[in-house]
Design a protein around this motif. Sequence first.
Motif, short mmCIF file in Angstrom:
data_model
loop_
_atom_site.label_atom_id
_atom_site.label_comp_id
_atom_site.label_asym_id
_atom_site.label_seq_id
_atom_site.Cartn_x
_atom_site.Cartn_y
_atom_site.Cartn_z
N GLU A 63 33.48 64.92 37.23
CA GLU A 63 33.10 63.98 38.29
C GLU A 63 33.77 64.32 39.61
OE1 GLU A 63 31.08 61.40 38.55
OE2 GLU A 63 30.23 61.68 36.54
N SER A 64 34.86 65.08 39.54
CA SER A 64 35.65 65.33 40.76
C SER A 64 35.30 66.64 41.44
CB SER A 64 37.15 65.31 40.42
OG SER A 64 37.46 66.38 39.53
N ILE A 65 34.43 67.47 40.80
CA ILE A 65 34.08 68.75 41.42
C ILE A 65 32.56 68.87 41.50
CG2 ILE A 65 36.17 69.92 40.62
CD1 ILE A 65 34.50 71.21 38.41
N PRO A 66 32.06 69.62 42.49
CA PRO A 66 30.60 69.80 42.61
C PRO A 66 30.08 70.77 41.53
CG PRO A 66 31.73 71.12 44.26
CD PRO A 66 32.80 70.30 43.58
N GLU A 67 28.75 70.74 41.32
CA GLU A 67 28.16 71.60 40.31
C GLU A 67 28.26 73.08 40.67
OE1 GLU A 67 24.20 70.46 39.39
OE2 GLU A 67 24.72 68.39 38.85
N THR A 68 28.52 73.37 41.96
CA THR A 68 28.64 74.77 42.39
C THR A 68 30.03 75.33 42.14
OG1 THR A 68 29.14 73.98 44.62
CG2 THR A 68 26.83 74.50 44.12
N HIS A 69 30.94 74.49 41.73
CA HIS A 69 32.31 74.95 41.51
C HIS A 69 32.33 75.95 40.35
CE1 HIS A 69 36.61 74.87 40.64
NE2 HIS A 69 36.80 74.28 41.84
N PRO A 70 33.13 77.02 40.47
CA PRO A 70 33.15 78.05 39.40
C PRO A 70 33.61 77.51 38.04
CG PRO A 70 34.90 78.41 41.03
CD PRO A 70 33.98 77.41 41.61
N LEU A 78 32.23 57.26 37.99
CA LEU A 78 33.65 57.34 37.67
C LEU A 78 34.53 57.34 38.91
CD1 LEU A 78 33.76 59.89 34.72
CD2 LEU A 78 33.44 57.42 34.68
N HIS A 79 33.97 57.84 40.02
CA HIS A 79 34.81 57.90 41.23
C HIS A 79 34.75 56.61 42.05
CE1 HIS A 79 30.77 59.50 42.29
NE2 HIS A 79 30.93 58.72 43.36
N GLY A 80 33.87 55.67 41.60
CA GLY A 80 33.76 54.41 42.33
C GLY A 80 34.86 53.46 41.93
N LYS A 81 34.90 52.29 42.60
CA LYS A 81 35.91 51.28 42.30
C LYS A 81 35.23 50.01 41.82
CE LYS A 81 39.31 53.82 44.02
NZ LYS A 81 40.45 54.29 43.22
N THR A 82 35.82 49.36 40.79
CA THR A 82 35.36 48.05 40.37
C THR A 82 36.39 47.03 40.81
OG1 THR A 82 36.47 48.28 38.24
CG2 THR A 82 34.18 49.03 38.34
N THR A 83 36.03 45.77 40.71
CA THR A 83 36.96 44.73 41.16
C THR A 83 38.25 44.81 40.37
OG1 THR A 83 35.91 43.20 39.60
CG2 THR A 83 35.08 43.22 41.85
N GLY A 84 39.36 44.66 41.02
CA GLY A 84 40.66 44.80 40.38
C GLY A 84 40.98 43.64 39.47
N SER A 85 41.47 43.94 38.29
CA SER A 85 41.89 42.93 37.31
C SER A 85 43.14 43.44 36.63
CB SER A 85 40.79 42.69 36.27
OG SER A 85 39.60 42.24 36.88
N THR A 86 43.88 42.51 36.05
CA THR A 86 45.07 42.90 35.29
C THR A 86 44.66 43.16 33.84
OG1 THR A 86 46.46 41.54 36.72
CG2 THR A 86 47.38 42.24 34.60
N ILE A 87 44.90 44.37 33.40
CA ILE A 87 44.48 44.80 32.06
C ILE A 87 45.70 45.27 31.29
CG2 ILE A 87 43.04 46.40 30.75
CD1 ILE A 87 41.17 46.54 33.15
N LEU A 88 45.82 44.83 30.05
CA LEU A 88 46.90 45.28 29.16
C LEU A 88 46.30 46.29 28.18
CD1 LEU A 88 49.74 45.19 27.90
CD2 LEU A 88 48.99 43.19 26.57
N VAL A 89 46.85 47.49 28.20
CA VAL A 89 46.41 48.56 27.28
C VAL A 89 47.50 48.77 26.24
CG1 VAL A 89 45.69 50.95 27.06
CG2 VAL A 89 45.07 49.65 29.12
N VAL A 90 47.12 48.64 24.96
CA VAL A 90 48.07 48.84 23.85
C VAL A 90 47.54 50.00 23.00
CG1 VAL A 90 49.30 47.78 21.95
CG2 VAL A 90 48.52 46.37 23.88
N GLU A 91 48.26 51.10 22.98
CA GLU A 91 47.83 52.31 22.28
C GLU A 91 49.07 53.10 21.87
OE1 GLU A 91 46.41 55.11 20.43
OE2 GLU A 91 44.72 54.06 21.37
N ASP A 92 49.14 53.48 20.59
CA ASP A 92 50.33 54.18 20.11
C ASP A 92 50.24 55.69 20.30
OD1 ASP A 92 48.27 54.27 18.19
OD2 ASP A 92 49.68 54.72 16.58
N GLU A 93 49.10 56.21 20.74
CA GLU A 93 48.96 57.65 21.02
C GLU A 93 49.23 57.87 22.50
OE1 GLU A 93 48.66 61.50 20.38
OE2 GLU A 93 48.37 60.07 18.73
N PRO A 94 50.36 58.53 22.88
CA PRO A 94 50.76 58.62 24.29
C PRO A 94 49.71 59.24 25.19
CG PRO A 94 52.55 59.32 22.84
CD PRO A 94 51.35 59.15 21.97
N ASP A 95 49.02 60.32 24.75
CA ASP A 95 48.05 61.00 25.61
C ASP A 95 46.86 60.09 25.91
OD1 ASP A 95 49.59 63.25 25.76
OD2 ASP A 95 48.60 64.26 24.10
#
Length: 706
Positions: free
Chosen positions: A364-371, A580-597
Amino acid sequence: MNMESMTEGKKETFSPEDSCTGGGSVFAVQSEILRRFKDVYELFPGSFSIMNAGGKLIAWNRYMRDVIIGRPEGEMSDVDGMRAIHPDDRDFVMQQFSAVISLGADKTGEARVLVGGGPEYTWRAITGRKIEVDGEPCVLAIGIDITERQRLESLQALHLRMLELAEASSIEELVRIALDEAEQMTGSAIGFCTFITEELNNEPVQVWSTNASNHFRHAGMGEAGHPILRLSHLWDDVIKTKQLVIHNDYPSLRKRSGLPVGHDMVIRALVIPLMKSGEVTAIFGICNKAAAYTEADAGTASRIADCLWGIVTRKLAEQSEQRMQEQLQQSQKIELLGQLAGGIAHDFNNMLSVTLGYTEILLESIPETHPFFEGLEAIRRSTERSANLTSQLLSFARKQLRQMQVINVNEEVAVMLPILKSALGESIQCNCKPAIDAVRVWMDPTQFDQILTNLCLNARDAIGHSGTITIATGVKHVETSDIRSGFPCLLPGIYVSISVTDTGTGIKAHDLPHIFEPFYTTKEVGEGSGLGLSTVYGIARQNNGCVECWTEAGSGSSFTVYLPRYAKQESTTADTTPELHGKTTGSTILVVEDEPDILQLVTRFLENQGHRVLTAEDAETALAMVRDRQLPLKLLVSDVVLPGMNGVDMNQELRKEIPDLKTLFMSGYAPERIRQHGAFEEGVNFIQKPFAMKAFLKLIHDILEN
């Protein structure tokens, strides 16, 4: 020893003479004296005869004349006594006869003796002794009827033999042994046993005696080509009465309109029903005895049939128990394999989530012409295919929830076709004939893929080395009258059909009723679990559909799955999924995940969308964070399986603090125990790892907006 007799007032003495060859005693007697003693040996309770060296009768008693030879007194002179011996025993008796004549030794043996010239016979114990009549060597023979004793000994020997062979022999082999014995003991020409029900499982449903099998082979038709007796109405009377039946004039029975084409003519028959649970399971029969069947024959055949059936039913019970044990072991093995597959898939999905997520963000962050664009796109496609594999693993492990959605059947088949061709191998051609009409169904895509994959792999195994598989889709209008006529679906309506047709060997008639049974397989041990078609059947029924099979031995098979057509119109509204590069309205979200990556990926992504993100690696940390800070949480994004307290229980605790809290669960798999907590009832939000970031973003947007 002296024998005395009074003749014309004279006392004559018959003295033994020592035999120069045999070392025994030989009695010398004159034929005139034999005639005078006729009244004495007439009273002997058995056969009495004297034959000269040529085997001609020169003396006999009434039993020998009337019962054995069956001729009037005037025709008895010079009768060949050896003609009274059964042809199969004649050589043995003549050897013993010659030994008595040449060696002078007494001989005792057992042989079959014809009654009245035959073909009936009795077993007799015959004792022969050398005597001289008018100076000529002769043999005096005395015979005692031992038929009953011989019959009982033969039956006992048969029983012991079959008990010894029972464990190592097949049911077919045991049946043939019994038929051979019944043939031999009754003098029959044909022996058969045909099973009325599927009692023999994978064994032949019809067994012939060795003699009958050899006859079929010599006739050029082969045993397999002989008519199956249970498909005719030959023995309806036996099945109806459940009693032994004797037909000594079979052709005269009017109800016998004729035997199946290729069957030998039946002259006489003795047929015995074999029972189980009060019903006739099989019939045991012998045919074409030279003489009429008697009650004695019925008793003999019944004893043999009872002996056989006792061993067969016990063996069938043992086989049934063994199959149950094997099925239990197979089920346990599959369960363990499923647990292993589920664990592997869960861990693999976590890794794929990171790869897929970051790849989509980079794309989403690079154009289709990017190598790097094409390389990143290849990584994304490869990751999605890997995710599809883990999805199948989860489905096999029964750890995946049904995620219902509208499926365009033609499109799904087109997507699956390259994968199927790879699995089928280069020697098997796979064609596709899509329907012209709209063919959409409402079901889990993974289940659809399971149906298609199992049917194609099953077709591949039926083909063997090379052949063709054709996948076709269509639409079937099912009326109420169709269902009454035997159509397998339970409700009328419009169905989408998915058929897989192969050019394989087809399915045998006795296997066809069992093909959808779990664990039933015609493959060799270790080559199949017997779950493929049962899985297809189960999925079809679960989705209110059905399965139909057409097959012909040697001409291939066709399996058609019918699923209710999805009738609603597709939405024509534009895609509202945020970029993906757009913005949605800001909210407070709690993310709980035991896998660091994954935790880092989701956090960065949500922050990129303008949300305030709080993170925790376990439920206890998350609960403490909320209780201490009194945060205005809008959304909880949590893995289902966490260290300690699981995500479902944590969500319930958080709702006590924040009643209007919205939740999105995510997981590499969904354990069965989660259902018990009601986590995935209707209305609960869930996304399967690995997920596309666009789909994740749309789901977040929909949850927060609605």
